[in-house]
Design a protein around this motif. Structure first.
Motif, PDB file in Angstrom:
ATOM      1  N   MET A 112       1.103  -1.267  -0.014  1.00  0.00           N
ATOM      2  CA  MET A 112      -0.017  -0.046  -0.218  1.00  0.00           C
ATOM      3  C   MET A 112       0.432   1.243   0.119  1.00  0.00           C
ATOM      4  SD  MET A 112      -3.570   0.670   2.673  1.00  0.00           S
ATOM      5  CE  MET A 112      -3.699   2.681   3.158  1.00  0.00           C
ATOM      6  N   GLY A 113       1.883   1.464   1.125  1.00  0.00           N
ATOM      7  CA  GLY A 113       2.379   2.620   0.613  1.00  0.00           C
ATOM      8  C   GLY A 113       3.448   2.332  -0.370  1.00  0.00           C
ATOM      9  N   LEU A 114       3.640   1.810  -0.880  1.00  0.00           N
ATOM     10  CA  LEU A 114       4.439   1.343  -2.288  1.00  0.00           C
ATOM     11  C   LEU A 114       3.521   1.912  -2.961  1.00  0.00           C
ATOM     12  CD1 LEU A 114       7.196  -1.919  -2.316  1.00  0.00           C
ATOM     13  CD2 LEU A 114       7.692   0.451  -2.230  1.00  0.00           C
ATOM     14  N   SER A 115       2.747   2.081  -3.125  1.00  0.00           N
ATOM     15  CA  SER A 115       1.781   2.302  -4.322  1.00  0.00           C
ATOM     16  C   SER A 115       1.961   3.736  -4.372  1.00  0.00           C
ATOM     17  CB  SER A 115       0.502   1.509  -4.596  1.00  0.00           C
ATOM     18  OG  SER A 115      -0.911   1.366  -3.428  1.00  0.00           O
ATOM     19  N   ILE A 116       1.204   4.227  -3.253  1.00  0.00           N
ATOM     20  CA  ILE A 116       0.679   5.415  -2.358  1.00  0.00           C
ATOM     21  C   ILE A 116       2.199   5.714  -3.286  1.00  0.00           C
ATOM     22  CG2 ILE A 116       0.369   6.955  -0.562  1.00  0.00           C
ATOM     23  CD1 ILE A 116      -0.953   4.711   1.100  1.00  0.00           C
ATOM     24  N   LEU A 117       3.001   6.179  -3.244  1.00  0.00           N
ATOM     25  CA  LEU A 117       3.885   6.931  -3.593  1.00  0.00           C
ATOM     26  C   LEU A 117       4.067   7.090  -5.536  1.00  0.00           C
ATOM     27  CD1 LEU A 117       7.277   5.099  -1.794  1.00  0.00           C
ATOM     28  CD2 LEU A 117       5.976   7.301  -1.260  1.00  0.00           C
ATOM     29  N   GLY A 118       3.699   6.644  -6.012  1.00  0.00           N
ATOM     30  CA  GLY A 118       3.283   6.884  -7.006  1.00  0.00           C
ATOM     31  C   GLY A 118       2.698   8.498  -7.296  1.00  0.00           C
ATOM     32  N   ALA A 136      -2.911  19.043  -6.925  1.00  0.00           N
ATOM     33  CA  ALA A 136      -2.179  18.537  -8.626  1.00  0.00           C
ATOM     34  C   ALA A 136      -3.320  18.270  -9.677  1.00  0.00           C
ATOM     35  CB  ALA A 136      -0.829  17.660  -7.718  1.00  0.00           C
ATOM     36  N   GLN A 137      -4.929  17.669  -9.028  1.00  0.00           N
ATOM     37  CA  GLN A 137      -5.528  16.616  -9.947  1.00  0.00           C
ATOM     38  C   GLN A 137      -6.344  17.557 -10.603  1.00  0.00           C
ATOM     39  OE1 GLN A 137      -6.370  12.782  -8.407  1.00  0.00           O
ATOM     40  NE2 GLN A 137      -5.479  13.616  -6.695  1.00  0.00           N
ATOM     41  N   ARG A 138      -6.098  18.681 -10.587  1.00  0.00           N
ATOM     42  CA  ARG A 138      -6.441  19.708 -11.602  1.00  0.00           C
ATOM     43  C   ARG A 138      -7.100  19.078 -12.823  1.00  0.00           C
ATOM     44  NH1 ARG A 138     -11.164  21.763  -7.791  1.00  0.00           N
ATOM     45  NH2 ARG A 138      -9.664  23.837  -6.727  1.00  0.00           N
ATOM     46  N   GLY A 139      -6.631  19.087 -13.335  1.00  0.00           N
ATOM     47  CA  GLY A 139      -6.416  18.214 -14.543  1.00  0.00           C
ATOM     48  C   GLY A 139      -6.778  16.553 -15.055  1.00  0.00           C
ATOM     49  N   LEU A 140      -6.375  16.014 -14.559  1.00  0.00           N
ATOM     50  CA  LEU A 140      -6.642  14.788 -14.799  1.00  0.00           C
ATOM     51  C   LEU A 140      -6.605  14.242 -13.485  1.00  0.00           C
ATOM     52  CD1 LEU A 140      -6.115  12.531 -16.947  1.00  0.00           C
ATOM     53  CD2 LEU A 140      -3.732  12.686 -16.500  1.00  0.00           C
ATOM     54  N   TRP A 141      -7.237  12.911 -13.447  1.00  0.00           N
ATOM     55  CA  TRP A 141      -7.002  12.193 -12.353  1.00  0.00           C
ATOM     56  C   TRP A 141      -6.210  10.898 -12.538  1.00  0.00           C
ATOM     57  CZ3 TRP A 141     -12.816  11.171 -11.339  1.00  0.00           C
ATOM     58  CH2 TRP A 141     -13.632  12.462 -11.064  1.00  0.00           C
ATOM     59  N   PHE A 142      -5.037  11.137 -11.632  1.00  0.00           N
ATOM     60  CA  PHE A 142      -4.192  10.777 -10.207  1.00  0.00           C
ATOM     61  C   PHE A 142      -4.124   8.827 -11.452  1.00  0.00           C
ATOM     62  CE2 PHE A 142      -1.219  13.266  -8.387  1.00  0.00           C
ATOM     63  CZ  PHE A 142      -1.037  13.993  -9.558  1.00  0.00           C
ATOM     64  N   PHE A 143      -5.774   7.883 -11.084  1.00  0.00           N
ATOM     65  CA  PHE A 143      -5.719   6.792 -11.474  1.00  0.00           C
ATOM     66  C   PHE A 143      -5.613   6.564 -13.033  1.00  0.00           C
ATOM     67  CE2 PHE A 143     -10.036   7.444 -13.079  1.00  0.00           C
ATOM     68  CZ  PHE A 143     -10.704   6.860 -13.513  1.00  0.00           C
ATOM     69  N   ILE A 144      -5.693   7.454 -13.608  1.00  0.00           N
ATOM     70  CA  ILE A 144      -5.440   7.161 -15.763  1.00  0.00           C
ATOM     71  C   ILE A 144      -3.927   7.342 -15.542  1.00  0.00           C
ATOM     72  CG2 ILE A 144      -6.024   7.725 -17.821  1.00  0.00           C
ATOM     73  CD1 ILE A 144      -8.371   9.447 -16.684  1.00  0.00           C
ATOM     74  N   PRO A 145      -2.817   8.066 -15.154  1.00  0.00           N
ATOM     75  CA  PRO A 145      -1.025   7.948 -15.045  1.00  0.00           C
ATOM     76  C   PRO A 145      -1.107   6.080 -14.350  1.00  0.00           C
ATOM     77  CG  PRO A 145      -1.567  10.318 -14.194  1.00  0.00           C
ATOM     78  CD  PRO A 145      -3.583   9.373 -14.580  1.00  0.00           C
ATOM     79  N   GLN A 146      -1.939   6.197 -13.129  1.00  0.00           N
ATOM     80  CA  GLN A 146      -1.551   5.548 -12.221  1.00  0.00           C
ATOM     81  C   GLN A 146      -2.156   4.055 -11.954  1.00  0.00           C
ATOM     82  OE1 GLN A 146       1.303   5.327  -9.720  1.00  0.00           O
ATOM     83  NE2 GLN A 146       2.409   7.029 -11.149  1.00  0.00           N
ATOM     84  N   PHE A 147      -2.771   3.894 -12.818  1.00  0.00           N
ATOM     85  CA  PHE A 147      -3.726   3.145 -13.368  1.00  0.00           C
ATOM     86  C   PHE A 147      -2.820   2.178 -12.246  1.00  0.00           C
ATOM     87  CE2 PHE A 147      -6.261  -0.404 -14.100  1.00  0.00           C
ATOM     88  CZ  PHE A 147      -7.841   0.226 -13.964  1.00  0.00           C
ATOM     89  N   VAL A 148      -1.714   0.783 -12.886  1.00  0.00           N
ATOM     90  CA  VAL A 148      -1.074   0.320 -11.991  1.00  0.00           C
ATOM     91  C   VAL A 148      -1.630  -0.044 -10.302  1.00  0.00           C
ATOM     92  CG1 VAL A 148       0.287  -1.532 -11.481  1.00  0.00           C
ATOM     93  CG2 VAL A 148      -0.108  -0.958 -13.553  1.00  0.00           C
ATOM     94  N   ALA A 149      -1.327   1.070 -10.063  1.00  0.00           N
ATOM     95  CA  ALA A 149      -1.068   1.776  -8.182  1.00  0.00           C
ATOM     96  C   ALA A 149      -2.225   1.405  -7.661  1.00  0.00           C
ATOM     97  CB  ALA A 149      -0.224   3.118  -8.313  1.00  0.00           C
ATOM     98  N   PHE A 150      -3.564   2.311  -8.566  1.00  0.00           N
ATOM     99  CA  PHE A 150      -4.613   2.057  -8.812  1.00  0.00           C
ATOM    100  C   PHE A 150      -5.140   0.550  -8.144  1.00  0.00           C
ATOM    101  CE2 PHE A 150      -9.061   2.696  -9.214  1.00  0.00           C
ATOM    102  CZ  PHE A 150      -9.598   2.493  -8.810  1.00  0.00           C
ATOM    103  N   VAL A 151      -4.476  -0.197  -8.813  1.00  0.00           N
ATOM    104  CA  VAL A 151      -5.305  -1.188  -9.059  1.00  0.00           C
ATOM    105  C   VAL A 151      -4.591  -1.539  -6.796  1.00  0.00           C
ATOM    106  CG1 VAL A 151      -5.406  -3.743  -9.950  1.00  0.00           C
ATOM    107  CG2 VAL A 151      -6.372  -1.818 -11.151  1.00  0.00           C
ATOM    108  N   ILE A 152      -3.081  -1.598  -7.779  1.00  0.00           N
ATOM    109  CA  ILE A 152      -2.438  -2.576  -5.735  1.00  0.00           C
ATOM    110  C   ILE A 152      -3.193  -1.841  -4.805  1.00  0.00           C
ATOM    111  CG2 ILE A 152       0.151  -2.377  -4.681  1.00  0.00           C
ATOM    112  CD1 ILE A 152       0.999  -2.276  -7.471  1.00  0.00           C
TER     113      ILE A 152
END
Lengths: 319, 170, 164
Positions: A154-160, A176-192
């Motif tokens: 969990m900690g490692l995925s939060i670091l993304g 920082a997510q005004r433009g793009l929500w982070f689950f798109i660039p960080q999809f792997v981290a989101f799943v983890i």
């Protein structure tokens, strides 16, 4: 000065009351959602649509006899439920529900929440050890091993997201997510994060510590009445915390068009809470060795790889 | 006003830390010792927060309270060592006291030598302009102290590999 | 290759999630029993009734076959000789607390008198009401025909079944 303290105290009180109400109604939502997923009705009798059910449950738990078994380690036995509940509620202090609704906007919000969730394991260990019962001990051992293992992933995925936002402050991460929500660039981290959040809160399909069929009820088997309720409060408060974190880190927190920020935040958080219930209604429980394999041999390596790639990309872009 | 609060906070945290660590070394039950140690960690983390070192405080709770002490608890719970209380074994007490005294004197001498005690005060450290706590910490860690940092990480890696080798040897 | 794809994207877990989600919007199959009728099929075996002729005399001739066949021995009959040599039924008792609702009495009856009805709620706070006699059984027939159910859960359409 005094006024500021009073103001903060009122804020804290409001948030604690909201959290406890939310926790109570989460039990209702859980029974209702899982009921409908199993083509049943769920609670219907207490109040209209069963809406007073949490109240009835609460009254029942409060009026129950508070039993202390003979051979328990009394001080530890008494302290454990508080240690199980307090970290879950304390974590709400740093969560930005809306741009101006946050009790303490500290710079290391992410670390604060990680630290509290790692302390939450003490309630479980202490209750299991102090109960002096083999079921409780086994449940608490399983639970703490599971929480420690999945906290790493969990900690490692939060670091993304933290790397992308360049801050540990939850509000700055949201902004920082005004433009793009982070689950798109960080999809792997989101799943983890989703998987390890479920494991971290001991929910199905990772609810081995509470495996009713083999362990009776796990670490809180010897508890009754309000002390038992405290473990429940802690568990559900933790679910809310990880949902809030998911909303903040990956789904853009309170940002969103049209609706007010608080509504956006609640929608995102409750959507993730629904995901918890949905998983519980769908998946069977894992075996313990499968759980550990998934954590250590799959999630942590993937999270590390994700972290490496993210940091390289961030470094390349920033320079 | 603020200073009074800070001072009261420091005394509460400091006394908690000292008392909890005293309890920790005098408990007969190792699990109770570990739990008192937990309280010590929290009190120390609180002192760190007062010094505006919130990053260190969070890491203190996360690593010491959240990871290392949990492992202690595991070992203590699973092995269930029988302690007869250290007061009943005089020889060990004398040895232990001597070692502790020597260590204490060394620490005091080091502190006196660097002059930390004189300059120490209940105020935050001065951060470089435009840097938050974590950023300042990272900047120092990865520039000025990069070699000790890497050496420490190699030490940890060696320890980890050693543990795996021992565990694999059936 | 397909397997790798399935593992990476959890297709099977997603399928399972889809199934539970679709079930969530189905109508629940729960009957909220004390507040809501549960459906009763035509061949349901409930509390017995004994048919009567049009003038109100019972169809039962007192042949003892139902008492003989009853596996739980809940039927108790006493007969007597009438002035013209006909058989009079002095007593016809049926103990509902013993009855297992097997329907053997209905099958064995040679004159199509005793039948299994649709009423099923025998719950009472004391045992005195459990032993029912010919009068009650005949009244049950009347109630069944008229759809005069004691518990309102039974539906009207069942009346047609009785009259056939």
């Amino acid at each position: 000065m005094v006024l500021a303290i009073v103001f903060t105290l009122i804020k804290i009180l409001i948030i604690v009351v909201c959290v406890l109400t939310g926790v109570a109604y989460m039990t209702y939502a859980e029974r209702k959602v899982i009921g409908h997923m199993q083509v049943r009705l769920g609670p219907v009798h207490t109040g209209p649509m069963g809406l007073l059910q949490p109240l009835a449950d609460g009254l029942k738990l409060m009026s129950k006899e508070d039993m202390t078994p003979d051979m328990v380690d009394k001080p530890v036995f008494y302290v454990a439920p508080f240690l199980g509940m307090v970290p879950g509620i304390a974590a709400f202090a740093v969560i930005p529900f809306a741009p101006n609704i946050v009790v303490a906007d500290i710079n290391v919000g992410v670390l604060y929440i990680l630290a509290l969730s790692s302390v939450g394991v003490y309630g479980i260990i202490m209750s299991g050890w102090a109960s002096n019962s083999k079921y409780a001990t086994l449940g608490s051992l399983r639970s703490s091993a599971q929480i420690i293992s999945y906290e790493t992933a969990m900690g490692l995925s939060i670091l993304g997201p933290v790397l992308l936002a360049g801050s540990l402050n939850l509000k700055e991460i949201t902004e920082a997510q005004r433009g793009l929500w982070f689950f798109i660039p960080q999809f792997v981290a989101f799943v983890i994060y989703s998987i390890s959040a479920v494991a971290e809160t001991n929910r199905a399909p990772f609810d081995l510590p509470e495996a009713e069929t083999e362990l009776v009820a796990g670490f809180h088997v010897e508890y009754s009445g309000m002390r038992f309720a405290m473990f429940f409060l802690g568990e559900y408060a933790n679910m809310y915390v990880v949902s809030c974190m998911c909303a903040i880190l990956f789904l853009g927190g309170y940002t969103g068009p049209l609706l007010p920020p608080l509504v956006w935040f609640l929608i995102k958080m409750l959507a993730f809470m629904f995901f918890f219930l949905w998983l519980r209604a769908t998946l069977p429980r894992l075996r313990f060795d499968q759980l550990m394999n998934l954590g250590w041999k799959v999630l942590i390596p993937i999270a590390l790889a994700n972290l490496l790639i993210t940091s390289i990309v961030v470094y390349a872009i920033r320079n | 006003m603020n200073e009074i609060f800070m001072n009261v906070g420091f005394w509460v945290l400091g006394i908690t830390a000292v008392v909890a660590s005293l309890f920790m070394v005098t408990r007969e039950n190792p699990v109770h010792s570990a739990l008192w140690m937990l309280l010590t960690f929290f009190a120390v983390a609180g002192i760190f927060i007062q010094l505006d070192a919130e990053y260190i405080a969070a890491i203190q709770v996360m690593v010491y309270a959240g990871a290392i002490l949990v492992l202690y608890m595991f070992v203590v719970m699973l092995l269930n060592p029988k302690s007869t209380g250290f007061i009943k074994v005089p020889a060990k007490v004398i040895l232990g006291s001597v070692v502790a005294l020597v260590l204490f004197l060394q620490i005091v001498m080091t502190l006196m030598g660097t002059g930390v005690i004189k300059s120490a005060q209940m105020s935050g450290m001065n951060l470089p302009e435009g840097l938050s706590n974590v950023k300042a910490f990272g900047a120092v860690m990865f520039t000025q102290y990069i070699v000790p940092f890497e050496v420490a990480s190699i030490l940890l890696l060696v320890a980890m590999i050693g543990a795996i080798v021992i565990a694999k040897k059936d | 290759m397909k397997n790798v794809f399935e593992t990476i994207f959890f297709t099977e877990i997603l399928q399972g999630l889809g199934i539970t989600l679709s079930h969530m919007f189905k109508k629940p199959v729960t009957y909220r029993y004390p507040f809501e009728a549960t459906p009763i099929q035509d061949r349901f075996r409930g509390i017995q009734y004994i048919k009567t002729h049009a003038d109100g005399r019972t169809k039962c001739v007192g042949c003892y076959l139902c008492q003989k066949v009853c596996p739980s021995e809940c039927i108790h009959i006493e007969t007597d000789c009438g002035p013209n040599g006909e058989r009079l039924i002095r007593k016809y008792e049926l103990d509902l607390s013993r009855c297992i609702y097997c329907g053997y009495c209905e099958e064995v009856c040679p004159v199509d008198a005793i039948h299994m009805g649709w009423e099923w709620n025998t719950v009472a706070s004391d045992r005195s009401g459990y032993v029912i006699n010919m009068k009650t059984l005949s009244q049950n027939y009347k109630d069944n025909v008229e759809g005069n159910w004691k518990n309102k859960h039974l539906k009207k359409k069942l009346v047609e079944g009785v009259q056939q």
